[in-house]
Design an enzyme around this catalytic site. Structure first.
Site, PDB file in Angstrom:
ATOM      1  CD  GLU A 292     -22.733  32.431  26.703  1.00 52.17           C
ATOM      2  OE1 GLU A 292     -22.163  31.342  26.498  1.00 52.17           O
ATOM      3  OE2 GLU A 292     -23.836  32.718  26.215  1.00 52.17           O
TER       4      GLU A 292
ATOM      5  CG  ASP B 171     -19.090  29.925  27.291  1.00 52.46           C
ATOM      6  OD1 ASP B 171     -20.066  29.563  26.607  1.00 52.46           O
ATOM      7  OD2 ASP B 171     -18.617  31.067  27.232  1.00 52.46           O
TER       8      ASP B 171
ATOM      9  CB  SER C  69     -23.414  30.958  23.722  1.00 51.14           C
ATOM     10  OG  SER C  69     -24.657  30.528  24.197  1.00 51.14           O
TER      11      SER C  69
END
Length: 641
Positions: free
Chosen positions: A290, A294, A559
């Site tokens: 994750e 990002d 996300s």
């Protein structure tokens, strides 16, 4: 193309295929836990005291003025010290709290914003301080151990006029990374490649050279093509002078981000990534992908912006502390996060033994985040949070949903936190046009950008593979109505904003006690609607990213959207010459005044659904205002619309 019914009640046969959906941890509070007794007296715990704001009404008014053209304080953002002086706790109040903690044998550290004080103590000290008994618990689902008060904790009366929240007395919650993989049904998904249904996505003379034009292999270059970012690049707007911040709960390898940018042929500013480890930092674990996403997405959209990665342990106070640090530092012009929990996980009914199942008061973290987000807004820092990947039923991925003892047997309409807070921009998900087939079936197509919900795949399987072979409920872009935060001023006159639905309950089928209604949600609550803005998030029309030096394909989730909006903000900051500030009042005003059309900053999302809310030619709880035309949004913001 597919028959779809708005689901007001759910068939008990539906389940959720969890395998492969996320690289993040599941929430720890998915089932009740076993009380292992009082925590040992010498067990150490960290607690963050979030202090009450001064003059909060004046602060909210000032924030509104900073993003309202023509107002006295338009674009006059405050520094951290100015925030502390005007709206944080006073010097005398901070000193009083520190002195009180010292008398209890506790040390303390104060943030420059005067918004929070961090302290560490033993279970015995904290029991005495907060008039409670902290117990250890063991999750019945996965054996995870955690601690929390066995009853309601009380802020000491001597400092209750200054301290609002004590975060960290419980470390029960584990936040979920909003990342979904198309590999969830690889066995039935073997006949590819997919093709883009619109040739405009392919790289070419008018496209971005780093784009692939191939669903499941999209890059930040494809995002630039989808959402008209390229005109900014052609003007030399690449994020220079901007800093993007990432708030995350897992550590990562920065080399993955640089490898991603190199592999797609993207020129970037060298040595641009800085890491800040809060509370000891996050771990290299299942959520590290994750963090990689990002950084790769935000830093890829704005290739010459600086990137600061703030990471912390995946706990209640870890998340509060890392956000507080990122905002108090006030270096990042924009910040995104891709972690969250159902808003209702913060309610007293699910946290305090003996609380009524109608008690939707906040046990603290919602208020803690809110104070931090208000500080960010007045400092001009734009905030973004993934709205979730469980469609309109946010508890499904976190708590689970299945018939029978030991499971939650209802899936109420719920939204994700912190995305539901009115002072953060909730990033929703769409599916961009593409053609697909599964398991040798016929080719079907998504012909227009649509609300992301995997019921279109469910319908395909039911028709061409067989009913109940695989259940995908309720994978899709998060959205709906908060039952805690009231409708904010910027949504007050927005066509399409709804109230909460009636008859929404959370029921757990206890193996011993039988079905128990743990929470009854408010009906017709005039709440904050999410999401605000959406971009492509469907893994089937999704992306590639680099993790542990290897390329992963068919990735998606909201996300991806949060950091993309973060990177877009860095471009807008360079183009305008100043921070953008809180997006929400600005984008809703632009949409409400100018609508959709050739010169609009937004693309209306009129098709698809997130299992309950449908695309509409207006605001909708599946995609918000819609997706972006970034070049047009840039014109509006530079002109002061």
């Amino acid at each position: 193309m597919f028959a779809k019914l708005r689901r007001k009640s759910l068939p008990l046969s539906l389940g959720l295929l969890l395998t492969g959906l996320s690289t993040g941890a599941m929430a720890a509070n998915a089932t009740p836990a076993t009380d292992a007794g009082a925590a040992p007296a010498n067990q150490t715990m960290q607690v963050t005291l979030v202090l009450k704001l001064r003059n909060q009404a004046a602060l909210e008014d000032y924030i509104k003025q900073t993003v309202t053209p023509g107002s006295a304080h338009y674009q006059q953002f405050l520094t951290t010290s100015q925030f502390a002086q005007q709206y944080g706790a006073s010097d005398s109040d901070v000193a009083r709290v520190q002195a009180y903690l010292q008398k209890q044998g506790l040390s303390s550290q104060v943030l420059p914003s005067h918004l929070a004080i961090m302290t560490t103590g033993t279970a015995a000290q904290l029991d005495a301080l907060f008039s409670t008994s902290i117990h250890n618990y063991v999750s019945r689902e996965n054996g995870r151990q955690f601690h929390k008060p066995a009853g309601s904790a009380q802020i000491p009366s001597a400092i209750a006029d200054v301290v609002d929240v004590a975060s960290g007395l419980s470390n029960e919650h584990v936040y979920l990374a909003h990342h979904v993989s198309a590999s969830a049904f690889t066995a039935l998904n073997s006949q590819k490649p997919k093709t883009n249904a619109q040739s405009s996505a392919a790289a070419g003379s008018n496209g971005n050279p780093t784009a692939t034009g191939i669903p499941e292999e999209y890059t930040v270059g494809d995002v630039a093509n989808f959402y008209n970012i390229n005109p900014l690049y052609q003007r030399g707007v690449v994020g220079k002078g901007s800093t993007v911040g990432i708030v995350t709960l897992s550590n990562f390898y920065p080399s993955d981000a640089t490898l991603y940018w190199t592999d797609i042929g993207l020129a970037t500013k060298p040595n641009r990534i800085k890491q800040v480890h809060v509370d000891g930092g996050g771990a290299i674990d299942g959520g590290s992908g994750e963090t990689s996403i990002d950084v790769e997405q935000s830093g890829g959209i704005a290739p010459y912006a600086n990137v600061i990665v703030y990471d912390a342990p995946n706990t209640n106070d870890g998340y509060v502390d890392v956000f507080a640090r990122a905002v108090s530092d006030n270096v990042a012009d924009s910040i995104s996060t891709s972690w969250g929990l159902p808003e209702i996980a913060n309610f007293a009914a699910l946290n305090i033994p003996g609380a009524s199942n109608t008690d939707t008061t906040d046990v603290g973290d919602l208020r803690a985040f809110h104070a931090i987000f208000l500080e960010a807004a007045v400092q001009g820092q734009s905030l973004f949070a993934a709205a979730g990947d469980s469609g309109a039923y946010d508890t499904v991925r976190d708590f689970g949903y299945a018939p029978g003892p030991g499971n939650y047997t209802s899936a109420p309409l719920t939204v994700d936190s912190p995305a539901s807070d009115p002072y953060i921009t909730a990033a929703g998900g769409t599916t961009t046009p593409y053609s697909y087939s599964f398991n040798g079936g016929p080719v079907e197509s998504i012909t227009q950008e649509s609300v992301w919900g995997w019921d279109y795949i469910q319908n395909y399987f039911n028709t061409y593979v067989g009913p109940n072979v695989i259940d995908l409920f309720s994978v899709g872009g998060g959205g709906g109505v908060s039952v805690y935060w009231h409708t904010p001023f910027y949504q007050a006159f927005t066509n399409g904003v709804e109230t909460s639905q009636p008859h929404q309950t959370l029921v757990y089928d206890d193996p011993v006690a039988g079905p128990t209604t743990q929470l009854i949600l408010p009906s017709h609550f005039q709440g904050r609607n999410v999401p605000d803005i959406s971009l492509n998030a469907d893994p089937e029309s999704g992306y590639m990213f680099v993790l542990d030096g290897a390329i992963n394909y068919g990735e998606g989730g909201t996300s991806f959207v949060g950091p993309q909006l973060n990177g877009i903000t860095a471009l807008l900051r360079q183009s305008s010459g100043h921070r953008i500030g809180l997006w929400n009042p600005q984008v809703y005003a632009i949409q409400n005044i100018f609508g959709y059309g050739r010169f609009s900053a937004f693309n209306s999302i009129r098709a698809g659904d997130n299992w309950f809310y449908y695309g509409q030619p207006r605001y909708n709880e599946g995609a918000g205002i819609g997706s972006l035309n970034v070049a047009n949004l840039d014109v509006f913001l530079r002109s002061g619309f």
